[in-house]
Scaffold this motif. Structure first.
Motif, PDB file in Angstrom:
ATOM      1  N   LYS A  21      39.995  30.898  35.167  1.00 31.98           N
ATOM      2  CA  LYS A  21      41.048  31.715  35.768  1.00 31.98           C
ATOM      3  C   LYS A  21      42.289  31.710  34.890  1.00 31.98           C
ATOM      4  O   LYS A  21      42.902  32.751  34.632  1.00 31.98           O
ATOM      5  CB  LYS A  21      41.404  31.181  37.156  1.00 31.98           C
ATOM      6  CG  LYS A  21      40.329  31.350  38.217  1.00 31.98           C
ATOM      7  CD  LYS A  21      40.789  30.732  39.534  1.00 31.98           C
ATOM      8  CE  LYS A  21      39.734  30.827  40.620  1.00 31.98           C
ATOM      9  NZ  LYS A  21      40.164  30.173  41.886  1.00 31.98           N
ATOM     10  N   ARG A  22      42.684  30.514  34.450  1.00 27.31           N
ATOM     11  CA  ARG A  22      43.896  30.365  33.643  1.00 27.31           C
ATOM     12  C   ARG A  22      43.787  31.095  32.315  1.00 27.31           C
ATOM     13  O   ARG A  22      44.773  31.644  31.814  1.00 27.31           O
ATOM     14  CB  ARG A  22      44.177  28.877  33.432  1.00 27.31           C
ATOM     15  CG  ARG A  22      45.510  28.591  32.778  1.00 27.31           C
ATOM     16  CD  ARG A  22      45.863  27.111  32.867  1.00 27.31           C
ATOM     17  NE  ARG A  22      44.891  26.269  32.193  1.00 27.31           N
ATOM     18  CZ  ARG A  22      44.109  25.399  32.813  1.00 27.31           C
ATOM     19  NH1 ARG A  22      44.159  25.265  34.122  1.00 27.31           N
ATOM     20  NH2 ARG A  22      43.249  24.648  32.142  1.00 27.31           N
ATOM     21  N   LYS A  46      27.535  35.426  39.655  1.00 26.03           N
ATOM     22  CA  LYS A  46      26.923  35.970  38.442  1.00 26.03           C
ATOM     23  C   LYS A  46      27.904  35.937  37.269  1.00 26.03           C
ATOM     24  O   LYS A  46      27.531  35.627  36.135  1.00 26.03           O
ATOM     25  CB  LYS A  46      26.443  37.403  38.688  1.00 26.03           C
ATOM     26  CG  LYS A  46      25.277  37.509  39.660  1.00 26.03           C
ATOM     27  CD  LYS A  46      24.033  36.842  39.107  1.00 26.03           C
ATOM     28  CE  LYS A  46      22.838  37.018  40.033  1.00 26.03           C
ATOM     29  NZ  LYS A  46      21.627  36.306  39.528  1.00 26.03           N
ATOM     30  N   ASN A  47      29.163  36.283  37.546  1.00 22.91           N
ATOM     31  CA  ASN A  47      30.178  36.285  36.485  1.00 22.91           C
ATOM     32  C   ASN A  47      30.425  34.874  35.954  1.00 22.91           C
ATOM     33  O   ASN A  47      30.521  34.657  34.744  1.00 22.91           O
ATOM     34  CB  ASN A  47      31.490  36.875  37.003  1.00 22.91           C
ATOM     35  CG  ASN A  47      31.422  38.380  37.196  1.00 22.91           C
ATOM     36  OD1 ASN A  47      30.626  39.049  36.550  1.00 22.91           O
ATOM     37  ND2 ASN A  47      32.238  38.904  38.100  1.00 22.91           N
ATOM     38  N   LEU A  48      30.523  33.911  36.865  1.00 17.09           N
ATOM     39  CA  LEU A  48      30.737  32.531  36.443  1.00 17.09           C
ATOM     40  C   LEU A  48      29.526  31.979  35.705  1.00 17.09           C
ATOM     41  O   LEU A  48      29.654  31.250  34.715  1.00 17.09           O
ATOM     42  CB  LEU A  48      31.058  31.652  37.658  1.00 17.09           C
ATOM     43  CG  LEU A  48      32.465  31.814  38.234  1.00 17.09           C
ATOM     44  CD1 LEU A  48      32.585  31.096  39.579  1.00 17.09           C
ATOM     45  CD2 LEU A  48      33.512  31.273  37.259  1.00 17.09           C
ATOM     46  N   GLN A  49      28.346  32.335  36.182  1.00 17.14           N
ATOM     47  CA  GLN A  49      27.115  31.899  35.521  1.00 17.14           C
ATOM     48  C   GLN A  49      27.091  32.415  34.080  1.00 17.14           C
ATOM     49  O   GLN A  49      26.722  31.694  33.146  1.00 17.14           O
ATOM     50  CB  GLN A  49      25.916  32.426  36.299  1.00 17.14           C
ATOM     51  CG  GLN A  49      24.565  31.901  35.830  1.00 17.14           C
ATOM     52  CD  GLN A  49      23.428  32.463  36.659  1.00 17.14           C
ATOM     53  OE1 GLN A  49      23.370  33.668  36.925  1.00 17.14           O
ATOM     54  NE2 GLN A  49      22.519  31.597  37.092  1.00 17.14           N
ATOM     55  N   PHE A  50      27.505  33.656  33.903  1.00 18.32           N
ATOM     56  CA  PHE A  50      27.584  34.282  32.584  1.00 18.32           C
ATOM     57  C   PHE A  50      28.559  33.513  31.690  1.00 18.32           C
ATOM     58  O   PHE A  50      28.256  33.208  30.524  1.00 18.32           O
ATOM     59  CB  PHE A  50      28.037  35.732  32.765  1.00 18.32           C
ATOM     60  CG  PHE A  50      28.144  36.526  31.494  1.00 18.32           C
ATOM     61  CD1 PHE A  50      27.120  36.527  30.559  1.00 18.32           C
ATOM     62  CD2 PHE A  50      29.271  37.288  31.232  1.00 18.32           C
ATOM     63  CE1 PHE A  50      27.211  37.283  29.386  1.00 18.32           C
ATOM     64  CE2 PHE A  50      29.381  38.041  30.078  1.00 18.32           C
ATOM     65  CZ  PHE A  50      28.348  38.029  29.154  1.00 18.32           C
ATOM     66  N   CYS A  61      36.758  30.695  25.409  1.00 21.34           N
ATOM     67  CA  CYS A  61      37.359  31.656  26.334  1.00 21.34           C
ATOM     68  C   CYS A  61      38.093  32.750  25.562  1.00 21.34           C
ATOM     69  O   CYS A  61      38.151  33.899  25.993  1.00 21.34           O
ATOM     70  CB  CYS A  61      38.311  30.948  27.289  1.00 21.34           C
ATOM     71  SG  CYS A  61      37.471  30.010  28.595  1.00 21.34           S
ATOM     72  N   SER A  62      38.663  32.374  24.437  1.00 24.82           N
ATOM     73  CA  SER A  62      39.337  33.364  23.598  1.00 24.82           C
ATOM     74  C   SER A  62      38.347  34.406  23.098  1.00 24.82           C
ATOM     75  O   SER A  62      38.632  35.608  23.097  1.00 24.82           O
ATOM     76  CB  SER A  62      40.015  32.669  22.408  1.00 24.82           C
ATOM     77  OG  SER A  62      40.605  33.606  21.546  1.00 24.82           O
TER      78      SER A  62
END
Length: 229
Positions: A21-22, A46-50, A61-62
């Protein structure tokens, strides 16, 4: 799904989701409101799993944020990250070879042949090989701790290096393949004087670096000091 349920299904903790999130790569469809906690949807799962899969494969994350914003393709992100990881692995392989040489030669700390190994490493580096350096082992501070602060008395601005007033650092591994989370704490106490009005004031707080080498956030306070007399 409640937070603990989705964490269990993904095998991650709350800090991992907070980080996503951050870093701006994940926003739940039903964020917390009032006394109600986040209600995660199947789409959120699904998004978090990805994201978990990509970060475990070595993407940061970048990298993900750039792809989400259309600044690069998956192929470009993967090729860039592979290059970084391969360079890091090559340094470690060279270090392992050197350490094995020390054992094979039965080197001792008290009688270490510095010039001999200096010549070997220098020659190998001249051929393009790289070795682990201090920044690789201890996290070279590429984030500047130099800040411009305003005197709370006269408003004059001056530049100070907060590294000179560092009181400590704290770090931990965020467990998502992006290395350590570093927080630099500082406090000038009564050692800072305004060059214009010559009155002392205090600067304290912290600067956070995450991942290593990347600025994340800061909290810097500038306060007046009680007169000595």
């Amino acid at each position: 799904m409640r937070p603990k349920e989705i964490q269990k299904k993904l095998g991650i903790n709350a800090d991992r989701i907070k980080l996503f999130k951050r870093e701006g790569v994940f926003t739940p469809e039903n964020p917390p409101s009032g006394n109600r906690g986040t209600d995660y949807t199947e789409s959120d799962f699904k998004n978090l799993q990805f994201l978990v899969v990509l970060t475990k494969m070595g993407l940061t994350c970048s990298d993900i944020r750039k792809m989400q914003e259309g600044d690069c393709t998956l192929e470009e992100a993967v090729n860039y990250r592979k290059t970084q990881i391969e360079a890091d692995m090559e340094k470690k392989r060279n270090a392992l070879t050197s350490l094995s040489d020390l054992l094979q030669n039965q080197e001792q700390f008290e009688t270490f042949h510095t010039e001999h190994y200096w010549d070997i490493i220098t020659e190998r580096e001249s051929k393009g090989e790289e070795f682990i350096d201090v920044e690789d082992m201890y996290g070279y501070r590429s984030v500047s701790l130099i800040r411009t602060v305003k005197c709370p008395y006269c408003g004059d601005e001056s530049e100070i290096d907060l590294e000179d007033y560092e009181t400590g650092t704290s770090s931990y591994d965020n467990e998502i393949g992006m290395g350590e989370d570093m927080v630099y704490e500082f406090d000038t106490e009564d050692n800072l004087e305004c060059p214009k009005c010559v009155r002392k004031f205090r600067v304290s707080g912290w600067i956070r670096e995450y991942p290593m080498g990347a600025y994340d956030s800061e909290d810097i306070k500038v306060d007046e000091l009680a007169d000595d007399d």
